[in-house]
Design a protein around this motif. Structure first.
Motif, mmCIF file in Angstrom:
data_model
loop_
_atom_site.group_PDB
_atom_site.id
_atom_site.type_symbol
_atom_site.label_atom_id
_atom_site.label_comp_id
_atom_site.label_asym_id
_atom_site.label_seq_id
_atom_site.Cartn_x
_atom_site.Cartn_y
_atom_site.Cartn_z
ATOM 1 N N LEU A 78 0.847 -1.184 0.000
ATOM 2 C CA LEU A 78 0.000 0.000 0.000
ATOM 3 C C LEU A 78 0.888 1.242 0.000
ATOM 4 C CD1 LEU A 78 -2.646 -0.991 2.731
ATOM 5 C CD2 LEU A 78 -2.647 -1.529 0.290
ATOM 6 N N THR A 84 -0.410 -5.545 0.790
ATOM 7 C CA THR A 84 -1.775 -5.712 0.282
ATOM 8 C C THR A 84 -2.507 -6.757 1.127
ATOM 9 O OG1 THR A 84 -1.188 -5.119 -1.983
ATOM 10 C CG2 THR A 84 -3.126 -6.520 -1.683
ATOM 11 N N VAL A 117 -7.045 -5.575 6.515
ATOM 12 C CA VAL A 117 -6.929 -4.207 6.033
ATOM 13 C C VAL A 117 -6.434 -3.344 7.188
ATOM 14 C CG1 VAL A 117 -8.168 -2.245 5.050
ATOM 15 C CG2 VAL A 117 -8.804 -4.581 4.386
ATOM 16 N N THR A 136 -9.725 -1.776 -0.236
ATOM 17 C CA THR A 136 -8.622 -0.974 -0.737
ATOM 18 C C THR A 136 -9.011 -0.380 -2.083
ATOM 19 O OG1 THR A 136 -7.580 -2.927 -1.737
ATOM 20 C CG2 THR A 136 -6.842 -2.270 0.473
ATOM 21 N N GLU A 149 -1.902 1.722 -4.276
ATOM 22 C CA GLU A 149 -3.054 1.126 -3.583
ATOM 23 C C GLU A 149 -3.145 1.714 -2.182
ATOM 24 O OE1 GLU A 149 -4.835 -3.343 -2.479
ATOM 25 O OE2 GLU A 149 -2.698 -3.095 -2.944
ATOM 26 N N TRP A 150 -4.372 2.028 -1.749
ATOM 27 C CA TRP A 150 -4.556 2.611 -0.422
ATOM 28 C C TRP A 150 -5.865 2.117 0.181
ATOM 29 C CZ3 TRP A 150 -4.470 5.306 -5.013
ATOM 30 C CH2 TRP A 150 -5.667 5.889 -5.449
ATOM 31 N N VAL A 151 -6.081 2.428 1.448
ATOM 32 C CA VAL A 151 -7.257 1.960 2.184
ATOM 33 C C VAL A 151 -8.430 2.906 1.966
ATOM 34 C CG1 VAL A 151 -8.222 1.519 4.487
ATOM 35 C CG2 VAL A 151 -5.902 0.752 3.919
ATOM 36 N N SER A 154 -11.863 0.597 6.665
ATOM 37 C CA SER A 154 -11.312 -0.465 7.495
ATOM 38 C C SER A 154 -12.199 -0.654 8.717
ATOM 39 C CB SER A 154 -9.876 -0.120 7.928
ATOM 40 O OG SER A 154 -9.858 1.064 8.712
#
Length: 479
Positions: A78, A84, A117, A136, A149-151, A154
């Motif tokens: 991420l 990931t 996550v 994500t 890639e990011w959150v 969560s």
């Protein structure tokens, strides 16, 4: 979603086309009032050729197609540095402009022992250590190259599938009914949440108006007045639901505020009506003999949609609603919504009375006519449960799960069945072809989603957790 039971079909049933509207001045019959999906019952495009084995042992594809790995659980990173997460599931793809796409992806993590996550500040719903699910967001170019890639959210639990919205967000579904326990879960679960892809906006707020149950997937209708939702549950089998907005209200980018109110709008469960006007107790009472036949639908209000003491599906007796084993994938079009039942296995308590076992059903609910039609049917093949090598070929399929509609109107199904798993191309009322085969293991495929331009099919292998971008001459076979 992963399943313990497996079985295989041999061939798909075929049927006649839907019938148009009656002429002015006559009273339309049920069939005449129910136009089917726009697709022809038999495709006019080229059939998919046999799959070619991958020398790397990952994906078998048709000639002329290739894949690229976008993310892999525990290996890709991420933007915040964490790996990931695992258990990739429902996914949506959005055009991000400048030759980029955004994927919003579920992670069906149900315990702290799995690669969850990470709880990024501002994205967390439940801070309990057991709430390790979420979504994500992945930025990719037109060739599927990972640009970051990011959150997105969560602190949720067992995020299975969901549905995209007309305003460019993702509604993620928790497939659970778990309540707070004061330790690993600090809040109740079993809700829908809205997820944004911009990396800035996050409102980890449960949309309680859509009910608390084992959500699987959903679709927002074109008029933004209704949301159709599936429930993957048993003991008793799950239901198909419809949420309706108050009169004059249209869903939009700020609707999460109103949907957070458990009493906003109306939540109802589907009843498919037989010729006697009474609800058919379970979809498994219907078979390929009813392929493309329209059935009237009634909608029955859910008494307590937050399921404070009794699960939503248990609030109905069997004579009031129509149940179904594993209501799974949902995808909407301008005319209606598709919903999948994965299977109903012989010799179990999930197959009621003298209902008929099957290895998969796809239904089409018509918004205008308020009827539902069986458009794809995989008959039960009990012999394949006994070790037949047919379970590993590209002709026998079972347990469709996630569904998407291609830019050309046909269906793509992700198989969650016995032995080799496939991604399938299916024409309502017509044949089904294998278009991808898992050569790495027996894991299910999840989250098939086409880019709007039809150039890339994104799909996941849930275990070990890989997202693929598959490119090739899709239009030649689906267009």
């Amino acid at each position: 979603m992963s399943v313990a039971r497996r079985s295989v079909l041999r061939g798909a049933a075929a049927g006649a086309a839907g019938v148009g509207f009656a002429t002015v001045g006559t009273v339309p019959s049920l069939a005449e009032a129910t136009p089917g999906p726009r697709q022809s019952p038999y495709p006019t495009h080229r059939p998919f050729p046999p799959l070619l084995d991958d020398p790397d042992g990952i994906l078998a594809l048709p000639p002329g197609f290739k894949y690229r790995i976008v993310t892999r659980a525990g290996e890709t990173k991420l933007t915040t540095g964490q790996p990931t997460p695992s258990l990739h599931d429902g996914t949506a793809v959005f055009d991000a402009g400048r030759n980029k796409y955004l994927l919003i992806q579920n992670h069906e993590v149900g315990s702290a022992s799995e690669l969850g996550v990470p709880p990024i500040e501002g994205t967390v719903y439940d801070a309990g250590v057991g709430a390790a699910g979420g979504c994500t967001v992945i930025s990719v170019d037109r060739d599927g190259k990972n640009l970051g890639e990011w959150v997105g959210i969560s602190g949720t639990l067992t995020n299975c599938a969901g549905g995209h919205t007309p305003w460019g967000t993702w509604l993620t579904c928790e497939e659970t009914e778990s309540k707070a326990n004061g330790t690993t879960r600090l809040k109740d679960h079993g809700y829908v949440f809205e997820v944004w892809g911009d990396g800035k906006t996050a409102h980890p707020v449960p949309l309680k108006a859509l009910g608390r149950y084992a959500h699987e997937a959903l679709a927002v209708d074109k008029d933004r007045n209704h949301i159709y939702l599936s429930e993957d549950a048993s003991g008793p089998n799950g239901l198909f639901y419809r949420w309706s907005a108050p009169h004059g209200y249209k869903l939009g980018p700020t609707s999460w505020r109103q949907l957070a109110d458990v009493g906003f709008g109306t939540l109802e469960a589907m009843a498919i009506l037989g010729d006697d006007g009474k609800p058919i107790p379970d979809v498994a009472y219907l078979t390929s003999a009813q392929l493309l036949r329209p059935f009237r639908v009634a909608w029955v209000p859910v008494p307590d949609r937050d399921a404070v003491s009794v699960s939503c599906r248990k609030q109905f007796t069997d004579d009031k609603v129509t149940r179904g084993k594993k209501f799974e994938g949902v995808f909407g079009t301008d005319e209606g919504v598709y919903v999948v039942n994965s299977y109903a296995e012989a010799g179990t308590t999930d197959l009621p009375g003298d209902a008929v076992p099957h290895d998969g059903m796809v239904w089409f609910y018509n918004y205008q006519a308020r009827t539902i039609q069986l458009v794809t049917y995989f008959p039960d093949n009990a012999a394949a449960d006994k070790g037949s090598e047919a379970r590993y070929d590209d002709y026998n399929f079972d347990s469709p799960d996630n569904v998407t509609v291609t830019p050309w109107g046909s269906l793509v199904l992700a198989e969650d069945g016995n032995a080799s798993s496939h991604v399938l191309s299916s024409t309502p009322g017509g044949p089904t072809y294998a278009i991808v085969r898992n050569m790495l293991n027996d894991s299910e495929f999840t989250g098939p989603a086409f880019s709007d331009d039809g150039k890339v099919l994104f799909v996941n292998m849930q275990t070990p957790g890989i997202t693929f971008a598959i490119t090739g001459p899709w239009r030649d076979y689906l267009g």
